[in-house]
Design an enzyme around this catalytic site. Structure first.
Site, PDB file in Angstrom:
ATOM      1  N   LYS A  46       0.850  -1.199   0.000  1.00  0.00           N
ATOM      2  CA  LYS A  46       0.000   0.000   0.000  1.00  0.00           C
ATOM      3  C   LYS A  46       0.884   1.247   0.000  1.00  0.00           C
ATOM      4  O   LYS A  46       1.970   1.224   0.591  1.00  0.00           O
ATOM      5  CB  LYS A  46      -0.851   0.036   1.275  1.00  0.00           C
ATOM      6  CG  LYS A  46      -2.021  -0.916   1.304  1.00  0.00           C
ATOM      7  CD  LYS A  46      -2.813  -0.722   2.601  1.00  0.00           C
ATOM      8  CE  LYS A  46      -3.912  -1.769   2.742  1.00  0.00           C
ATOM      9  NZ  LYS A  46      -4.982  -1.636   1.740  1.00  0.00           N
TER      10      LYS A  46
ATOM     11  N   ARG B  23     -10.158 -11.531   2.153  1.00  0.00           N
ATOM     12  CA  ARG B  23     -11.001 -12.594   1.591  1.00  0.00           C
ATOM     13  C   ARG B  23     -10.260 -13.926   1.540  1.00  0.00           C
ATOM     14  O   ARG B  23     -10.871 -14.983   1.646  1.00  0.00           O
ATOM     15  CB  ARG B  23     -11.485 -12.167   0.196  1.00  0.00           C
ATOM     16  CG  ARG B  23     -10.358 -11.928  -0.784  1.00  0.00           C
ATOM     17  CD  ARG B  23     -10.800 -11.151  -2.008  1.00  0.00           C
ATOM     18  NE  ARG B  23     -10.978  -9.734  -1.730  1.00  0.00           N
ATOM     19  CZ  ARG B  23     -11.349  -8.840  -2.641  1.00  0.00           C
ATOM     20  NH1 ARG B  23     -11.577  -9.204  -3.885  1.00  0.00           N
ATOM     21  NH2 ARG B  23     -11.489  -7.575  -2.323  1.00  0.00           N
TER      22      ARG B  23
END
Ligand code: BES
Ligand code: MG
Ligand code: ZN
Length: 528
Positions: A304, A378
């Site tokens: 990120k 996920r």
């Protein structure tokens, strides 16, 4: 540790005669004194000064506005705070009650009142005409907001307030509201009202534990720390047991997805598995709750940018609300079997980290291709929801800070809800919205599905191929691992940490502990 330092009680005495630093009374817009016998009585106690002051200040009692007046030694309460309730006919839902309570209780804190007596809506049988909601629910909402709205986390400050340098400030011993007494009419069903307030007090303890876990820095709140906290809360609760699986045990179970995410970090992953059974009698249902527990999300090799990484300690907010909920479960005593699961790990880049391009085999046997290591939530949920479903629950709810896309669509106001079962979706919506934790459903159209269910050389593709409907992609990926179990997914990336505005529960730039209150309501509904 997660005990509230403020004590909240329900009292049926005459509020005017009771001692307090601050007496808080609600007053309707435009109606002023005519309609409220209580305000009238206070005015008399203050020799009519209150009416004079209201006139002088042109106080209109618009919603959440306030007016403070000292009693100048004429009463047992030192000050009175009039809080505007807005127009009587517009006061119809608990959300407004929460808003009004938050502004009143924040004002009380800024006035440094240690003991606060409240009679906001005149909770007595007469108030049925004024507020078309039931008194126990109003009392519960007032209690919840009162115990949460002034949250501060000062554990790591060596000087509490650097701005306090004047003489008076240095002598300032105020450490927050100590006691809140809610005054209600004796003619009400006091038992029910007190029961609702008890649930509120317990629920807020759960929220406060969740907040504490979220706000603790990522060098402290590691997967091991979450597991240790889970052990501590399981130990002193009847009906609650806990298993914590380490890396080797997860390997044995074939959790290739969860472990791949964990691999880049020196922190050992922990699979936290709570089990609750009613202390007596049969469970009405078995519910599974799964929280995303990434204790820090750097993005992994799909790193990120700095700004987006700054707050990523809160990527375990879903796990925190599950632990918060389980920490008070024996006080709620639901007539339910509960399986609560957290796959806790850190998402870091390293020479051993999982890569874009890797193919992983999940516990379910399904394979997945990684096209972005930052879509890690996920991947961990794939194994944790599958593991939870193996316990054969009647329904499963996962709660996760899953996508930035949900912040774009719903902001920090509502969590995104997605589901494979319309009835369950309705039930969860109802429970959360009643609790004041807003949820909004997004559709899981079949059209979206192929984006995550078609890898180039594996069954699935973790970050999807479409670049559209990002929150649904995340949800649809998780959906593949719940089989036929009725399932709800809550994306709380936006609601877990309000940054723009105070909410009625949470001062801005603080963790919300979102989910605990909604889950409590849902469990209550399921067991009634
Ligand atoms: N933890 C983030 C989601 C997130 C974003 C939470 C902003 C709170 C605020 C999640 O792991 C993530 O990075 N998701 C990616 C998915 C993408 C790579 C498909 C995202 O939303 O950008
Ligand atoms: Mg990520
Ligand atoms: Zn994440």
């Amino acid at each position: 540790m997660n005990k509230n330092t403020t004590k909240f009680s329900v009292i049926t005495k005459n509020i005017i005669e009771e001692k307090a630093d601050l007496l808080i009374v609600g007053i309707y817009e435009n109606k002023k004194l005519e309609l409220s016998p209580l305000v009238k009585a206070i005015d008399e106690k203050l020799n009519g000064n209150l009416t004079v002051y209201i006139e002088e200040e042109k106080f209109e009692a618009k919603i959440s506005t306030s007016l403070v007046l000292s009693s100048l030694g004429k009463a047992n309460f030192k000050k009175v705070l009039l809080i505007g309730l807005g127009k009587q006919q517009e006061l119809k839902d608990l959300d407004q009650i929460r808003k009004i309570t938050a502004s009143a209780i924040r004002k009380a804190d800024s006035l440094k009142a240690e003991t606060v007596n409240i009679s906001l809506f005149g909770l007595d049988s007469a108030s049925k005409e004024t507020v078309n909601l039931n008194a126990p629910q109003i009392a519960r909402s007032i209690a919840e907001v009162s115990l949460l709205a002034n949250y501060k986390f000062e554990k790591y400050l060596t000087t509490k307030d650097k701005n306090k340098d004047s003489e008076t400030d240095q002598n300032d011993k105020f450490t927050g509201i100590q006691k809140i007494n809610l005054f209600v009419g004796a003619e009400l069903n006091e038992a029910e009202l007190k029961k609702q307030v008890e649930i509120a007090i317990a629920s807020t303890e759960g929220v406060l534990l969740a907040r504490e876990l979220i706000i603790e820095p990522p060098n402290i709140a590691t997967p091991t720390y979450l597991a240790e906290t889970a052990k501590r809360i399981a130990k002193d609760q009847k009906g609650l047991t806990l298993k914590v699986l380490g890396k080797a045990e997860c390997e044995k179970l074939g959790m290739g997805a969860f472990l791949a995410v964990a691999r880049g970090s020196v922190e050992e992953p922990k699979l936290i598995h709570f089990h609750y059974k009613p202390i007596s009698g049969k469970a009405k249902k078995h519910i599974a709750i799964v929280g995303k527990g990434i204790t820090f999300d750097s993005g992994g090799l799909s790193l990120k940018p700095a700004k987006a990484m700054e707050k990523m300690k809160y990527d375990m907010a879903g796990a925190a609300s599950v632990i918060g909920l389980m920490s008070i479960i024996s006080k709620i005593e639901p007539q339910l079997e509960i399986t609560a699961v957290i796959a806790a790990c850190e998402n870091m880049p390293s020479g051993d980290a999982y890569r874009p391009g890797d193919i992983l085999t999940s516990m379910s046997g399904k394979t997945m291709e990684i096209n972005n290591t930052d879509a890690e939530g996920r991947v961990t949920l794939a194994d944790s929801v599958f593991y939870a479903c193996e316990q054969k629950p009647d329904q499963i709810i996962d709660i996760a800070t899953l996508t930035g896309a949900i912040v774009v669509s719903l902001g920090e106001t509502a969590a995104g809800l997605m589901s494979n079962n319309p009835e369950l979706a309705e039930e969860v919506k109802k429970a959360f919205n009643l609790a004041g934790e807003k949820v909004w459903e997004l559709p899981l159209y079949e059209d979206y599905e192929s984006s995550v269910t078609k890898g180039t050389i594996a069954d699935m593709l973790n970050a999807g191929s479409g670049g559209q409907a990002g929150s649904q992609n995340g949800a649809l990926f998780v959906k593949q691992f719940v089989g036929k179990t009725p399932w709800v997914h809550l994306d709380i990336a936006g609601t877990c940490w309000p940054e723009k505005k105070d909410t009625c529960f949470t001062p801005k730039n603080n963790p919300a502990g979102y989910g605990v209150l909604g889950f409590v309501r849902h469990l209550e509904n399921l067991s009634s």
